[in-house]
Design a protein around this motif. Structure first.
Motif, short mmCIF file in Angstrom:
data_model
loop_
_atom_site.label_atom_id
_atom_site.label_comp_id
_atom_site.label_asym_id
_atom_site.label_seq_id
_atom_site.Cartn_x
_atom_site.Cartn_y
_atom_site.Cartn_z
N VAL A 110 0.83 -1.21 0.00
CA VAL A 110 0.00 0.00 0.00
C VAL A 110 0.86 1.26 0.00
O VAL A 110 0.53 2.26 -0.64
N ILE A 111 1.99 1.23 0.72
CA ILE A 111 2.83 2.42 0.84
C ILE A 111 4.15 2.24 0.11
O ILE A 111 5.15 2.89 0.44
N LEU A 112 4.16 1.38 -0.89
CA LEU A 112 5.40 1.11 -1.62
C LEU A 112 5.74 2.22 -2.60
O LEU A 112 6.88 2.32 -3.05
N GLY A 113 4.77 3.04 -2.96
CA GLY A 113 5.01 4.12 -3.91
C GLY A 113 5.73 5.30 -3.27
O GLY A 113 6.11 5.29 -2.10
N THR A 114 5.90 6.35 -4.04
CA THR A 114 6.66 7.53 -3.60
C THR A 114 5.76 8.67 -3.15
O THR A 114 6.23 9.80 -2.99
N GLU A 115 4.48 8.39 -2.92
CA GLU A 115 3.55 9.47 -2.56
C GLU A 115 3.94 10.12 -1.24
O GLU A 115 3.79 11.33 -1.07
N TYR A 116 4.43 9.32 -0.29
CA TYR A 116 4.82 9.87 1.00
C TYR A 116 5.91 10.92 0.84
O TYR A 116 5.93 11.95 1.53
N ALA A 117 6.86 10.67 -0.08
CA ALA A 117 7.97 11.61 -0.30
C ALA A 117 7.46 12.92 -0.88
O ALA A 117 7.90 14.01 -0.49
N LYS A 118 6.53 12.82 -1.82
CA LYS A 118 5.96 14.03 -2.41
C LYS A 118 5.21 14.85 -1.36
O LYS A 118 5.30 16.09 -1.34
#
Length: 333
Positions: free
Chosen positions: A190-198
């Motif tokens: 679920v949190i493997l993408g880079t959305e948290y960094a953005k």
């Protein structure tokens, strides 16, 4: 988003039949099922080739020597590699009392941060429920930020409202994709993408550009959001460690089991061949050959299936903070 402050309002989604199939193969699918698919593909290809006469497997061919020497040696080597992986996993779980206390204190600190921001007396032990609490807290804090800035004067920058809405939607998208009591690798997905960094970058930009114009309560909520996004970054790395350790532990066990069967199959297939004949009917030899080869390559198929997932997870979790190497970006596939 206005004024250059951009957030990611949703975690990544896999669209398209091809993308979903590839995602299942390298990450989401059960590793034993993926291994079975690889073995089935090998059996089918060799069966077709042998039936068509493209491969020589009869008496006097190189098949007998391949089964008696090359494949046996390869199987033994692969089992040795699996035992080395098992030793690596064991080395990660051993440690001195000081090292173990450091790990425990680090985990407690992460849980304490989430507990304080969530206003709860305790946080769940289940990884899925823990991440769900983080996501709900993120959404709640974003809504509080919006409320703290909504004083009715209309002079707040539009970027603040857009930022709060984007962060709240991001938290909601995480919650929507989490299933309780699921495998930890599914939680990590679920949190493997880079959305948290953005979103971490957007939080820093908003704080630097508009922090002095925000009410005190809004600044507190913004700080809390930044801290929670940091918890998401640490959580994804921690879940990565747990997931890879579990997978490699399973890998060493399954390869050891299947390696023993593969070794026995290699010996059995070598004994099928005589100097000038075979012990099975010639018409059944393509099927026997293909099935025997499938059993022998099973340890390698298991190894490849688990390496697919380990490599994919490692590739998408290179960075801890808001730095996003090209290998983590969706357009770098």
């Amino acid at each position: 988003m206005s004024d250059g402050v951009q957030t990611a309002s949703s975690v990544r989604s896999i669209d398209g039949v091809g993308d979903r199939a590839m995602h299942w193969l390298v990450l989401g699918g059960n590793r034993i099922a993926v291994s079975a698919l690889l073995v089935g593909a090998v059996v089918a290809v060799f069966f077709v080739l042998t039936r068509a006469g493209a491969l020589a497997i009869g008496p006097g061919s190189a098949a007998a020597s391949a089964f008696s020497s090359g494949l046996i040696a390869g199987t033994v080597t692969l089992v040795t590699i699996s035992l080395s992986i098992n030793q690596l996993i064991l080395s990660r779980v051993f440690g001195s009392p000081n090292e173990l206390f450091d790990q425990l204190n680090g985990t407690r600190d992460l849980r304490r941060r989430v507990r304080e921001h969530a206003g709860e007396s305790a946080v769940p032990n289940d990884p899925a429920e823990f991440l769900d609490l983080v996501a709900e807290t993120l959404t709640d804090r974003a809504n509080r930020l919006q409320s703290a800035c909504d004083d009715g004067s209309g002079d707040q920058p539009p970027a603040v409202a857009d930022y709060a809405a984007g962060i709240a939607a991001y938290g909601e998208s995480i919650s929507a994709k989490i299933e309780s009591q699921t495998a930890i690798v599914n939680v990590l997905e679920v949190i493997l993408g880079t959305e948290y960094a953005k979103n971490m970058t957007a939080t820093e930009q908003l704080r630097n550009e508009y922090g002095g114009r925000l009410p005190v309560e809004a600044e507190r909520e913004l700080d809390a959001i930044g801290d929670i996004l940091g918890a998401v970054a640490v959580t994804r790395q921690f879940f990565k460690t747990l997931s890879l350790q579990q997978d490699f532990a399973r890998l060493s066990r399954v390869v050891a089991y299947s390696g023993l069967v593969a070794l026995a199959a290699s010996i059995a297939m070598a004994l099928v061949y005589r100097p000038d004949s075979v012990t099975v009917p010639a018409g059944s030899l393509p099927l026997v050959f293909s099935l025997g080869l499938g059993v022998i390559v099973t340890p390698l198929a298991v190894f490849i299936a688990y390496v697919f997932r380990a490599a994919t997870i490692a590739r998408h979790t290179v960075s801890v903070g808001p730095f996003v190497p090209p290998a983590e970006r969706p357009d770098a596939e």
